[in-house]
Scaffold this motif. Structure first.
Motif, mmCIF file in Angstrom:
data_model
loop_
_atom_site.group_PDB
_atom_site.id
_atom_site.type_symbol
_atom_site.label_atom_id
_atom_site.label_comp_id
_atom_site.label_asym_id
_atom_site.label_seq_id
_atom_site.Cartn_x
_atom_site.Cartn_y
_atom_site.Cartn_z
ATOM 1 N N LEU A 118 26.700 146.566 41.794
ATOM 2 C CA LEU A 118 26.234 147.356 40.651
ATOM 3 C C LEU A 118 27.254 147.349 39.514
ATOM 4 O O LEU A 118 26.886 147.177 38.347
ATOM 5 N N GLU A 119 28.521 147.518 39.843
ATOM 6 C CA GLU A 119 29.564 147.547 38.805
ATOM 7 C C GLU A 119 29.608 146.231 38.045
ATOM 8 O O GLU A 119 29.651 146.204 36.814
ATOM 9 N N ARG A 120 29.570 145.112 38.765
ATOM 10 C CA ARG A 120 29.630 143.802 38.117
ATOM 11 C C ARG A 120 28.367 143.549 37.291
ATOM 12 O O ARG A 120 28.432 143.003 36.195
ATOM 13 N N THR A 121 27.223 143.945 37.798
ATOM 14 C CA THR A 121 25.966 143.752 37.065
ATOM 15 C C THR A 121 25.996 144.494 35.736
ATOM 16 O O THR A 121 25.662 143.925 34.688
ATOM 17 N N PHE A 122 26.409 145.750 35.763
ATOM 18 C CA PHE A 122 26.495 146.531 34.522
ATOM 19 C C PHE A 122 27.579 145.986 33.595
ATOM 20 O O PHE A 122 27.407 145.958 32.372
ATOM 21 N N TYR A 123 28.692 145.524 34.161
ATOM 22 C CA TYR A 123 29.766 144.952 33.344
ATOM 23 C C TYR A 123 29.276 143.701 32.620
ATOM 24 O O TYR A 123 29.527 143.528 31.427
ATOM 25 N N TYR A 124 28.567 142.819 33.331
ATOM 26 C CA TYR A 124 28.078 141.591 32.709
ATOM 27 C C TYR A 124 27.070 141.884 31.606
ATOM 28 O O TYR A 124 27.009 141.162 30.609
ATOM 29 N N GLN A 125 26.285 142.938 31.759
ATOM 30 C CA GLN A 125 25.296 143.290 30.746
ATOM 31 C C GLN A 125 25.950 143.729 29.445
ATOM 32 O O GLN A 125 25.435 143.454 28.365
ATOM 33 N N LYS A 126 27.079 144.418 29.537
ATOM 34 C CA LYS A 126 27.717 144.922 28.313
ATOM 35 C C LYS A 126 28.851 144.024 27.815
ATOM 36 O O LYS A 126 29.458 144.311 26.799
#
Length: 143
Positions: free
Chosen positions: A28-36
């Protein structure tokens, strides 16, 4: 042997639960990081690679080792089953099958943690490759 019998399941399933929680958290952390993520914030490809691959080794390690943690629980569960049967000095096929079936649940749990962890890792690595390609394309000299 009583100590092992009493604490084996909580230890194995607690460890696997922690591994699953960490894997989910990293995903989840990496997914949200890649989005922003803004590629313009980086001026060197190496710094981008460090930022986008953070914690992915941990995710891969969890996926690779969760089955082994489950297998350890299974082997110890089988050991306990055979020890108990040896102490009774009788052969009860129902007890043997029940003990073996209960021991195998640890392997199943390990595999259940490993499969989504490796799938998440592969998906995130694909995203890393795309981000690196986009960065390289942005850095290429314009004709």
């Amino acid at each position: 042997m009583e100590f092992l019998k009493l604490y084996l399941d909580p230890f194995i399933f607690g460890t696997l639960g922690l591994m699953g929680f960490i894997a989910l958290w990293i995903t989840l952390e990496r997914t949200f990081y890649y989005q922003k993520l803004n590629l313009n914030d980086f001026n060197q490809g190496e710094l981008l690679q460090i930022a986008i691959t953070k914690n992915l080794t941990t995710l891969s390690t969890i996926g690779a080792n969760a089955p082994y943690v489950g297998l350890l629980g299974t082997v110890l569960g089988i050991l306990i089953t055979f020890f108990d049967l040896g102490q009774e000095q009788s052969i009860d096929t129902g007890a043997i099958m029940t003990g073996l079936a209960l021991a195998l649940k640890a392997t199943a749990a390990g595999i259940a943690i490993a499969i989504p962890s490796i799938m998440s890792y592969n998906g995130l690595m694909r995203r890393v490759d795309v981000l690196q390609a986009q960065f390289t394309a942005q850095q290429a000299p314009k004709p």
